[in-house]
Scaffold this active site. Structure first.
Site, PDB file in Angstrom:
ATOM      1  N   TYR A  33       0.881  -1.175   0.000  1.00 52.76           N
ATOM      2  CA  TYR A  33       0.000   0.000   0.000  1.00 52.76           C
ATOM      3  C   TYR A  33       0.911   1.214   0.000  1.00 52.76           C
ATOM      4  CZ  TYR A  33      -3.338   3.397   2.070  1.00 52.76           C
ATOM      5  OH  TYR A  33      -4.119   4.489   2.349  1.00 52.76           O
ATOM      6  N   ASN A  35       0.912   5.283  -0.490  1.00 47.80           N
ATOM      7  CA  ASN A  35       0.508   6.667  -0.701  1.00 47.80           C
ATOM      8  C   ASN A  35       1.769   7.337  -1.217  1.00 47.80           C
ATOM      9  OD1 ASN A  35      -2.258   6.837   0.296  1.00 47.80           O
ATOM     10  ND2 ASN A  35      -1.384   6.284   2.272  1.00 47.80           N
ATOM     11  N   ARG A  79     -10.825   9.986  -8.142  1.00 49.49           N
ATOM     12  CA  ARG A  79     -11.837  10.190  -7.121  1.00 49.49           C
ATOM     13  C   ARG A  79     -11.497  11.392  -6.246  1.00 49.49           C
ATOM     14  NH1 ARG A  79      -8.460   5.922  -4.966  1.00 49.49           N
ATOM     15  NH2 ARG A  79      -7.973   6.490  -2.826  1.00 49.49           N
ATOM     16  N   ASP A  81     -11.553  11.939  -2.234  1.00 51.18           N
ATOM     17  CA  ASP A  81     -11.739  11.343  -0.912  1.00 51.18           C
ATOM     18  C   ASP A  81     -12.138  12.472   0.033  1.00 51.18           C
ATOM     19  OD1 ASP A  81     -10.823   9.079  -2.153  1.00 51.18           O
ATOM     20  OD2 ASP A  81      -9.012   8.862  -0.945  1.00 51.18           O
ATOM     21  N   ASP A 110      -1.871   5.335  -4.310  1.00 48.89           N
ATOM     22  CA  ASP A 110      -2.670   6.550  -4.398  1.00 48.89           C
ATOM     23  C   ASP A 110      -1.749   7.729  -4.642  1.00 48.89           C
ATOM     24  OD1 ASP A 110      -5.266   5.643  -4.194  1.00 48.89           O
ATOM     25  OD2 ASP A 110      -5.501   6.164  -2.079  1.00 48.89           O
TER      26      ASP A 110
END
Length: 128
Positions: A33, A35, A79, A81, A110
């Site tokens: 993951y 960022n 998107r 958030d 992301d």
């Protein structure tokens, strides 16, 4: 829609009332993951621990997906958030890339402006 896109759509909706255990269950054991403004988090357990700390600041995050596309096991979404916490809502434009393997997220990246998080939350170290 593809199975990978369906999984990512379901995962994104889970953030509105987030549970770190439920969110972590979407990842493979060795998932990454990342960022992009920060260091990557590697492994389902490490991702869960990151989420516990990150979500302590927020009541939830509404992922407003504007566009989503899938090609095989790769899903990309553009998107906003909406971070709900500390008595306010902070919109964060995000571009997300998910790689799905055997029905789980193996990689999630992301891309966003860390300055928006810093300005809203006074130097916050995390975003998702």
């Amino acid at each position: 829609m593809s199975a990978a896109a369906d999984l990512v759509t379901e995962f994104c909706t889970r953030w509105s009332d987030p549970d770190p255990d439920v969110l972590a269950s979407y990842f493979t054991e060795d998932a990454v993951y990342h960022n992009i403004p920060m260091d990557p988090v590697v492994g389902r357990n490490a991702i869960r621990e990151f989420l516990v700390g990150f979500l302590a600041t927020f009541e939830g995050i509404d992922f407003v997906v504007h566009r989503q596309t899938a090609s095989g096991s790769v899903v990309m979404n553009e998107r906003t958030d909406v971070l709900r916490g500390l008595g306010k809502e902070t919109p964060l434009p995000v571009m997300g890339v998910f790689e799905v393997v055997d029905g789980k997220i193996a990689a999630w990246r992301d891309y966003f402006d860390m300055g928006a998080i810093t300005a809203a939350f006074g130097g916050g170290d995390s975003a998702g």
